[in-house]
Motif scaffolding. Structure first.
Motif, PDB file in Angstrom:
ATOM      1  N   CYS A  56       5.245   4.607  -2.823  1.00  8.56           N
ATOM      2  CA  CYS A  56       5.564   6.033  -2.678  1.00  8.56           C
ATOM      3  C   CYS A  56       6.607   6.277  -1.592  1.00  8.56           C
ATOM      4  O   CYS A  56       7.579   6.992  -1.798  1.00  8.56           O
ATOM      5  N   HIS A  57       6.366   5.691  -0.408  1.00  9.70           N
ATOM      6  CA  HIS A  57       7.226   6.026   0.730  1.00  9.70           C
ATOM      7  C   HIS A  57       8.516   5.214   0.779  1.00  9.70           C
ATOM      8  O   HIS A  57       9.389   5.500   1.583  1.00  9.70           O
TER       9      HIS A  57
ATOM     10  N   SER B  45       9.556  11.525  10.153  1.00  7.53           N
ATOM     11  CA  SER B  45       8.284  12.110  10.591  1.00  7.53           C
ATOM     12  C   SER B  45       8.171  12.071  12.107  1.00  7.53           C
ATOM     13  O   SER B  45       8.615  11.132  12.755  1.00  7.53           O
TER      14      SER B  45
ATOM     15  N   MET C   3      -6.427   6.540   2.077  1.00  6.63           N
ATOM     16  CA  MET C   3      -6.218   5.138   1.768  1.00  6.63           C
ATOM     17  C   MET C   3      -7.035   4.226   2.668  1.00  6.63           C
ATOM     18  O   MET C   3      -7.007   3.017   2.515  1.00  6.63           O
TER      19      MET C   3
ATOM     20  N   LEU D 233       5.155  12.557  13.666  1.00  3.95           N
ATOM     21  CA  LEU D 233       3.740  12.444  14.010  1.00  3.95           C
ATOM     22  C   LEU D 233       3.488  11.301  14.993  1.00  3.95           C
ATOM     23  O   LEU D 233       4.162  10.279  14.953  1.00  3.95           O
TER      24      LEU D 233
ATOM     25  N   ARG E 149      -3.695  13.522   2.912  1.00  5.16           N
ATOM     26  CA  ARG E 149      -3.267  14.893   3.201  1.00  5.16           C
ATOM     27  C   ARG E 149      -2.478  15.417   2.018  1.00  5.16           C
ATOM     28  O   ARG E 149      -1.634  14.704   1.474  1.00  5.16           O
ATOM     29  N   GLY E 150      -2.708  16.624   1.617  1.00  2.00           N
ATOM     30  CA  GLY E 150      -1.967  17.209   0.501  1.00  2.00           C
ATOM     31  C   GLY E 150      -2.020  16.310  -0.721  1.00  2.00           C
ATOM     32  O   GLY E 150      -3.099  15.930  -1.172  1.00  2.00           O
ATOM     33  N   LEU E 151      -0.853  15.920  -1.208  1.00  2.95           N
ATOM     34  CA  LEU E 151      -0.795  15.109  -2.424  1.00  2.95           C
ATOM     35  C   LEU E 151      -1.080  13.633  -2.174  1.00  2.95           C
ATOM     36  O   LEU E 151      -1.141  12.848  -3.105  1.00  2.95           O
ATOM     37  N   MET E 152      -1.226  13.263  -0.917  1.00  6.72           N
ATOM     38  CA  MET E 152      -1.510  11.850  -0.634  1.00  6.72           C
ATOM     39  C   MET E 152      -3.010  11.641  -0.492  1.00  6.72           C
ATOM     40  O   MET E 152      -3.655  12.280   0.321  1.00  6.72           O
TER      41      MET E 152
ATOM     42  N   VAL F 192      -3.731  10.538   8.769  1.00  5.46           N
ATOM     43  CA  VAL F 192      -3.236  10.817   7.409  1.00  5.46           C
ATOM     44  C   VAL F 192      -3.481   9.617   6.505  1.00  5.46           C
ATOM     45  O   VAL F 192      -3.959   9.749   5.378  1.00  5.46           O
ATOM     46  N   LEU F 193      -3.176   8.424   7.030  1.00 11.20           N
ATOM     47  CA  LEU F 193      -3.423   7.194   6.264  1.00 11.20           C
ATOM     48  C   LEU F 193      -4.898   7.106   5.867  1.00 11.20           C
ATOM     49  O   LEU F 193      -5.244   6.852   4.719  1.00 11.20           O
TER      50      LEU F 193
ATOM     51  N   ALA G 224       6.585  12.474   1.517  1.00 13.42           N
ATOM     52  CA  ALA G 224       7.177  12.706   2.837  1.00 13.42           C
ATOM     53  C   ALA G 224       7.975  11.486   3.298  1.00 13.42           C
ATOM     54  O   ALA G 224       7.605  10.356   3.010  1.00 13.42           O
TER      55      ALA G 224
ATOM     56  N   PHE H 172       7.832  11.866  -9.173  1.00 15.73           N
ATOM     57  CA  PHE H 172       7.001  12.217  -8.014  1.00 15.73           C
ATOM     58  C   PHE H 172       7.908  12.167  -6.786  1.00 15.73           C
ATOM     59  O   PHE H 172       8.043  11.139  -6.142  1.00 15.73           O
TER      60      PHE H 172
ATOM     61  N   LYS I 151       0.807  -1.226   0.000  1.00 18.04           N
ATOM     62  CA  LYS I 151       0.000   0.000   0.000  1.00 18.04           C
ATOM     63  C   LYS I 151       0.836   1.269   0.000  1.00 18.04           C
ATOM     64  O   LYS I 151       0.433   2.275  -0.565  1.00 18.04           O
ATOM     65  N   CYS I 152       1.953   1.255   0.697  1.00 12.52           N
ATOM     66  CA  CYS I 152       2.657   2.505   0.959  1.00 12.52           C
ATOM     67  C   CYS I 152       4.044   2.566   0.322  1.00 12.52           C
ATOM     68  O   CYS I 152       4.513   3.649  -0.028  1.00 12.52           O
TER      69      CYS I 152
ATOM     70  N   LEU J 222       8.840   8.966   6.085  1.00 12.50           N
ATOM     71  CA  LEU J 222       8.139   8.539   7.298  1.00 12.50           C
ATOM     72  C   LEU J 222       9.113   8.308   8.442  1.00 12.50           C
ATOM     73  O   LEU J 222       8.740   8.347   9.605  1.00 12.50           O
TER      74      LEU J 222
END
Ligand code: HEC
Length: 210
Positions: free
Chosen positions: A135-136, A160, A181, A162, A175-178, A170-171, A155, A151, A131-132, A157
């Motif tokens: 990108c991440h 991060s 999910m 958070l 948020r923003g471009l994400m 966020v998941l 961010a 791309f 899933k992540c 992780l």
């Protein structure tokens, strides 16, 4: 040549007089050379339909159908395998609906249960992988395969700061471009992924990762 143009003109006049202009209104049933998808089979509610064995148009939902946004059943275990529409921390990552919480919800029953914790993290790793990571990145550093295609504002992780509730939020909501999910992930899978993100953060601090 003159006759050609003349007959060409006649053909145009003939076609327009038979078919009319586009958008014209008329009373007769239209002649449809290409029916496109104007008429399609459909089932009218509350009416007979011989497509189904019981000859009824309206059918009951298939057993075990879960309407979008609903949980499977009210008891806790299957609440975790549902998709969540309540306002508790387990469902939203928020305390009292406003503040991001920290730590994992009690409903996961992780406390003092090593076996459960291991299964939880293993699942988190699996979900993060499909899933992540695209990108991440596998390690959460924000350099997934998409960064090779331009791309590269994903961010990291691992850096991060958070808390659990915020990562969950966020998941879940994006948020923003994400994009969000959460809608196709069970509550359990969402929290398991959060735990794996936390594990990646811890791992990035070790000597081996430097
Ligand atoms: C399509 C690419 C993409 C996917 C897939 C993706 N993310 Fe993201 N994520 C982003 C981008 C881009 C940001 C930066 C968002 C912003 O603030 O503009 C981000 C930000 C975040 C943040 C905030 C980090 C911070 O400290 O600000 C978290 C947490 C996060 N993602 C978790 C996840 C998790 C968990 C998954 C898998 C369930 C996931 N993301 C899947 C692209 C993605």
């Amino acid at each position: 040549m003159r006759y050609f143009f003349l007959s060409y003109l006649l053909v145009i006049v003939f076609v327009i007089s038979v078919f009319g202009f586009r958008g014209d209104k008329f009373k007769q049933t239209p002649i449809r050379v290409f029916p496109d998808m104007d008429d399609q089979d459909r089932i009218n509610p509350q009416s007979a339909n011989d497509f189904f064995r019981n000859d009824m148009g309206s059918q009951k939902p298939v057993d075990h159908t879960v309407p979008f946004g609903h949980t499977l059943s009210p008891d806790a275990k299957s609440e975790l395998s549902g998709y969540g529409n309540k306002t508790t921390y387990l469902h939203t990552g928020l305390i009292d609906g406003v503040n991001y919480g920290t730590g994992f919800p009690e409903e996961l029953e992780l406390k003092n249960d090593l076996e459960n914790q291991t299964a939880f993290l293993t699942r988190g790793k699996e979900v993060f992988g499909y899933k992540c990571a695209i990108c991440h990145g596998e390690s959460g550093d924000g350099k997934g395969i998409v960064s090779e295609y331009g791309f590269n504002t994903v961010a990291s992780l691992t850096t991060s700061t958070l808390g659990e509730g915020n990562i969950y939020y966020v998941l879940n909501k994006g948020r923003g471009l994400m994009g969000q999910m959460g809608s196709d992930m069970t509550l359990y899978d969402r929290w398991a992924t959060v735990a794996y993100v936390k594990a990646l953060q811890e791992a990035s601090k070790t000597e081996a990762a430097k």
